[in-house]
Design an enzyme around this catalytic site. Sequence first.
Site, PDB file in Angstrom:
ATOM      1  CG  PHE A 241      -1.728  -1.288   1.353  1.00  0.00           C
ATOM      2  CD1 PHE A 241      -2.568  -1.741   0.340  1.00  0.00           C
ATOM      3  CD2 PHE A 241      -1.587  -2.060   2.489  1.00  0.00           C
ATOM      4  CE1 PHE A 241      -3.259  -2.938   0.471  1.00  0.00           C
ATOM      5  CE2 PHE A 241      -2.270  -3.268   2.625  1.00  0.00           C
ATOM      6  CZ  PHE A 241      -3.111  -3.705   1.618  1.00  0.00           C
ATOM      7  CG  LEU A 631      -4.192  -8.230 -18.069  1.00  0.00           C
ATOM      8  CD1 LEU A 631      -2.673  -8.275 -18.028  1.00  0.00           C
ATOM      9  CD2 LEU A 631      -4.683  -8.493 -19.474  1.00  0.00           C
ATOM     10  CG  ASN A 632      -7.272 -13.199 -12.578  1.00  0.00           C
ATOM     11  OD1 ASN A 632      -8.417 -13.253 -12.122  1.00  0.00           O
ATOM     12  ND2 ASN A 632      -6.415 -14.190 -12.440  1.00  0.00           N
ATOM     13  CE  LYS A 634     -11.900 -16.923  -8.533  1.00  0.00           C
ATOM     14  NZ  LYS A 634     -11.584 -18.338  -8.217  1.00  0.00           N
ATOM     15  CD  GLN A 639      -4.783  -4.913  -7.073  1.00  0.00           C
ATOM     16  OE1 GLN A 639      -4.817  -5.579  -8.089  1.00  0.00           O
ATOM     17  NE2 GLN A 639      -3.758  -4.171  -6.753  1.00  0.00           N
ATOM     18  CE  LYS A 702      -7.256   3.528 -19.476  1.00  0.00           C
ATOM     19  NZ  LYS A 702      -8.463   4.394 -19.438  1.00  0.00           N
ATOM     20  N   GLY A 703      -3.735   0.268 -14.593  1.00  0.00           N
ATOM     21  CA  GLY A 703      -3.536  -0.222 -13.229  1.00  0.00           C
ATOM     22  C   GLY A 703      -4.834  -0.211 -12.439  1.00  0.00           C
ATOM     23  CD  GLU A 706      -1.545   3.414  -6.007  1.00  0.00           C
ATOM     24  OE1 GLU A 706      -1.163   4.218  -5.168  1.00  0.00           O
ATOM     25  OE2 GLU A 706      -0.913   3.152  -7.044  1.00  0.00           O
TER      26      GLU A 706
END
Length: 739
Positions: A241, A631-632, A634, A639, A702-703, A706
């Site tokens: 984090f 990409l996943n 689950k 997250q 993309k991320g 956060e």
Amino acid sequence: MSAARAELSGQPVSRVDGRLKVCGQAPYAADFRLPGMVHAVIVQSTIAKGRIRQIESGAALNAPGVLAVLTHKNAIRLSAAARQASPPESRVLSLLQDDLVSYNGQPVAVVVADTLEHARHAARLLVLAYEPASARLDFALARQYARDAGSILGQPSHTRRGDLDAAMAGAAQRLSLTYTTPVEHHNPLEPHASIASWDGDKLTLYDATQGVSGARKAVAGIFSIAPEKVTVICPFVGGGFGCKGSSWSHVSLAAMAARKIGRPVKLVLDRTQMFGPVGNRPRTEQTLRLGAAADGALTALAHDVISETSTIEDWTEPSALVTRMLYASQTQATSHRLVSLNIATPTFTRAPGEASGTFALECALDEMAYKLDLDPLELRLRNYAERDPGDGKPFSSKSLRECYRLGAEHFGWTRRSRQPASMRDGRWQIGMGMATATYPTRRSPAQAQVRVSADGMALVRCGTQDLGTGTYTVMTQVAADALGLPLDRVRFELGDSRMPAAPVSGGSQTVASVAPAVLAAALKVRARLIDMAITDARSPLYQKEAAALTIVDGMICERGQNAGGDAIAALIGRHRGQPIEAEAMAMAGDEKKQFSMHAFGAVFVEAWVDAELGTVRVPRIVAAYGVGNLLNAKTGRSQLMGGIVWGIGMALSEETVRDVRNGRHVNGNLAEYHVPVNADIGHIEVLVVPESDPHVNPLGAKGIGEIGITGVAGAIGNAVYHATGRRIRDLPITLDKLV
Ligand code: MOS
């Protein structure tokens, strides 16, 4: 499996390391055992400012099992690197180099003993005498001395576009509001931990870190040795984090102790020390000024931030960056200023800037919506930014409209009555609030190596990290797809600074940075395998066109044909069994010069407030995100949901209380610092809208690390206002502020 097998990418694949974890076989930093390893504990200052007059260590040294007591009098002298900061990796540390104390909780001694119990016991026998000086601890008093923050993460601290004052003066509706956010701590389940072991001038560190390469560089700098002489190993991380994005003092203190006594030293922070000098989200005071035309179009938007930092290092919570890019406004101004206090240096905390900034900005938008008598969602749509209003660039992709639409539909936003304090169920006042979520899309250079062996197994290696987020799993999926192998024929290794280098797992950039490198290396190996087959007279694919071939479940074959293929294992076996190996480096081109890159989302919250007690419950959250290619499904949703859960904590309970008399954290433990528990979490629905973005990276991902926390505190604050008619501008929204 058939040749028409769907790609693994995007599938809800369960964690490939899940079994190891539930069996207790995934080694975290503190789990490693080295021959002769001993234990160290840190002793911290009990004053906020002054000098150490005396340290009496005789009793501690005579206690059972004690091997050394390190203080400023006998510690190794280190290079000036320990006094320099270039976040994230290197920071200004407290490494027993002098007798100065500049914050409460500063490491002032390290006790090393044969067991942890002996070390802890001896640490209590140390007698420290101080010469206290007057410390600056009160943000409210010190804010008058706030100064320009300088550049923040490569961006200017101040921006100004257009004549804001004139626009404010001419606005049909205007607001000037101040919001505050408290100190918050990261509280990963796994505390900071380091094991340091020297072999001559070579150092091996088992370290709980978000960046093995960064840790290596930082520690090598402190000990003035070549980075190649430092190895950092970190196969598993129990949450980062942001606090594990930098190598804090304890890492080098463990290495100093190990060098002093010539044995491996293990140093694990206890939970209370996690509230110590290992970073935190700093307190902020944010003033929003908004001007709007009668139709709701923003004519002025200003966001001025003051945040606190230590006296030894400047670190800025960049809360106003979000205001530069989120809404179209004719004029805009932002600023960041700093107040230096005698406190430990703050750091990156999940969505640094965006988490705290969206609380202020999204509440302010909500307040303006009431002023204009507009639906809060409608106000956002009327100010929808088609281009980045800060730099004028087009967005590489932006699905925020679809997030608003889908989120509102699933939430049932149209069932909301416009009036505050108008919905009730018995003693519960019911409110609905919403906010926008956003986080920048980042990417850094990364390298990876792929090797396919004669047994048909692929080994993929990259010196990246898995913070518990799913790096092992997602990279295995990416490599398996590229190589045409089933998941269980691919093994992904990470967390070792000797592997091909990857960036810090911070800024939500791991997948965007590492996956392209894994893909590139795997495609090289794939191309070589196909080339081997078509040039091998013994192969059934001899002299076929490379472009007509594919690999499915480890079998090279003609597209759309199940028979007549050449198994990778057999092919490699016919070539003396030599593994086929390739490395690749992947980095962004100049896409960032052409496009503004961000992920977006919309958060809808239902809050219930007890009319008599002021307690707030959040039974329902619906959030929709546009995050490129997930990409996943689950680990990705998990997250995003984890971010939302922290957002609930940020909104309703999390606050580190500092005693202004001595700078001590009075609730530095999990009993009194309240993170959300299961009973605090209602129904959370995470929706991901289809979004294709060819510009962010070759995988279009993309991320997601956060963005989940952003917007949540704002949406909850807005729902609480809608429930009660009470606007709380000071986080957390606790019952004492509502009764
Ligand atoms: Mo994140 S706060 O950039 O680890």
